[in-house]
Write an enzyme that holds these catalytic residues in place. Sequence first.
Site, mmCIF file in Angstrom:
data_model
loop_
_atom_site.group_PDB
_atom_site.id
_atom_site.type_symbol
_atom_site.label_atom_id
_atom_site.label_comp_id
_atom_site.label_asym_id
_atom_site.label_seq_id
_atom_site.Cartn_x
_atom_site.Cartn_y
_atom_site.Cartn_z
ATOM 1 N N LYS A 74 32.068 -46.309 -8.111
ATOM 2 C CA LYS A 74 32.926 -46.079 -9.289
ATOM 3 C C LYS A 74 32.280 -45.041 -10.195
ATOM 4 O O LYS A 74 31.051 -45.034 -10.356
ATOM 5 C CB LYS A 74 33.117 -47.411 -10.021
ATOM 6 C CG LYS A 74 34.117 -47.371 -11.161
ATOM 7 C CD LYS A 74 34.293 -48.770 -11.762
ATOM 8 C CE LYS A 74 35.248 -48.797 -12.927
ATOM 9 N NZ LYS A 74 35.423 -50.147 -13.487
ATOM 10 N N SER A 149 40.059 -51.809 -13.984
ATOM 11 C CA SER A 149 39.820 -50.380 -14.018
ATOM 12 C C SER A 149 39.196 -49.801 -12.746
ATOM 13 O O SER A 149 39.192 -48.583 -12.580
ATOM 14 C CB SER A 149 38.892 -50.067 -15.194
ATOM 15 O OG SER A 149 37.639 -50.700 -15.016
ATOM 16 N N SER A 173 38.041 -56.189 -13.882
ATOM 17 C CA SER A 173 38.231 -54.840 -13.328
ATOM 18 C C SER A 173 37.834 -54.660 -11.863
ATOM 19 O O SER A 173 38.105 -53.615 -11.280
ATOM 20 C CB SER A 173 37.467 -53.820 -14.170
ATOM 21 O OG SER A 173 38.133 -53.605 -15.383
#
Lengths: 498, 95
Positions: A74, A149, A173
């Site tokens: 990420k 996210s 997330s």
Amino acid sequence: MATKDILKHILSGEISATEVLESYLKRIDEADPETNAFIQVLEPTARANAARADCLLEKGETPGLLAGLPVAVKDNICVKGAGCTCGSKMLENWISPYDATTVRRLREQGAVLIGKTNMDEFAMGSSTETSAYGITRNPWDLKRVPGGSSGGSAVAVAAGMAPLALGTDTGGSIRQPAGFTGICGLKPSYGLVSRFGVAAYASSLDAVGPLGQTVWDCALVLEAVAGADRLDPTSSARGRVAYTKKLDGNVRGLRVGFPRELLQGVSAPVKEQFDKALSTMEGMGIIVEEVSIPSVVHAVDAYYVIAAGEASSNLSKFDGVRFGKRAPAEMLDEMYTRSRGEGLGKEVIRRIILGTFVLGAGHKEQYYLRAAQVRTLIKRDFDKVFEDFDLIVSPASPDVAFKIGEKIQDPLTMYLGDLMTIPVNMAGLCALSMPMGFVRSGGLSLPCGLQVIGKPFDEQTVLRVGDSLEQEIGAEIRQEVRAMRRKLSPVRECELVD
Amino acid sequence: MKIDVKQIAYLARLDLGEQDQRRMAGELETVLAHMRNLLKVDVEGVPPTFTLGDVNCLQLAEDAPHESLRREVVMESAPSVLNGYFKVPRESQGV
């Protein structure tokens, strides 16, 4: 092919890490234009990592637990020499001069760092729609969000562009996007995995964790990255566990509670899949009972007060002085306000404003302090249930993935969708999200996730039950995933990602 | 409740246009109205939880020097540098 089998083939020399990497790079070429899961593909780094793993294997040395397996990271986790945008214009041109501890450990265990994945800006969002680098699309239906996210990491795994990924989870997330995309994701206990080198959103809630196609995949990555780190003062000194060795199927007699409060607002088709999962667990000899955790109904309100408050403080470092975007200005104050106003997106600004308000004089007691007291009640309620139960389960989200644009203009509705996942962060627990079935409508098959919550630092039990349940229901899931990947973009010359 | 977004934006050093301020005031009022549900919870005598460290297993860092990033490497990321220091615009007109 399962990640476990790819690893086996690499270790036996039947296939090289470089060949594996090239298959995934080809798949990224095919599927990323449709989904926008990656902000940056790290081809040179990945090729060097793969060559190193191959070299060690040729010499008969062990390249580590991950032995040439590609891992997507990420884009709020630092990889030395690569960009780390956090999905924001603020960090558009910033190159990280160091590795996050998790990334250093991935490298030490022989991982191939394949790319940096898209995310909601500074991890603030539940749909990967707030990224400055475009929306990530759900491979099960390109008109839908992948959740967020960590939407880019989830889609990279779901669409077969990487077997494994790292994400971060402050209020769900990792787990919510895992549920929306039909994969597994684990939010580790607070303190188990170092956050050094990870852009902080809400420091008392943030966690770094793995995403993978199966529960075993998550156990493998967790095994590689968990453990004490002197660079993160909140990291626990507990020893690392060989999680993959603990998946022994021994689940008979375990006690699992499902809180009635976490079923409020769950759609009928998701509830149906959840009930099926409970029946399967009962069939495995697990004792399943309804429980009550009354304070969780206040978790979303308390969470958004605490998270926004911490975010407003954490993001004050983005001021145009030391790194990141600087807007041209004559005076210092003007430089701060313009750099931040131009560099940060709407949702981030919304949360900074909210956080500044709730921490402000005259409001702190009414909002922030009260939210912290409610947090104590939530933790106590979980502790109480865990006196009698080994695990707690719920759906990972109230419904399947929603359509792009459906909630982005309505922040409150978006926030309330996180009811199932937020309490876990508030109480510092660990939780796995894994596919439990599909909701079929209008010719579409959309996955929905089961959340398995464990006591702090009891990842072993969570993973063991998840793995055993996967043995029961995994065949249907794998078949659906294969069909989705073929439909998304024909899988050519590459059995690995089929 | 009326929220003075202009003042909060100034405190947070955020440049927000008037239109954005108005839009955000409306959104925040809706969100805060929901958050005020917290006032209905009985928290009499309940201590706040600010962090969840693994209290029994935290370790103090060894009090010893260790390698860190070199100054030149850190300064490479800065938007403006003068003689090895971060350079910023002046603070007030009069100086």
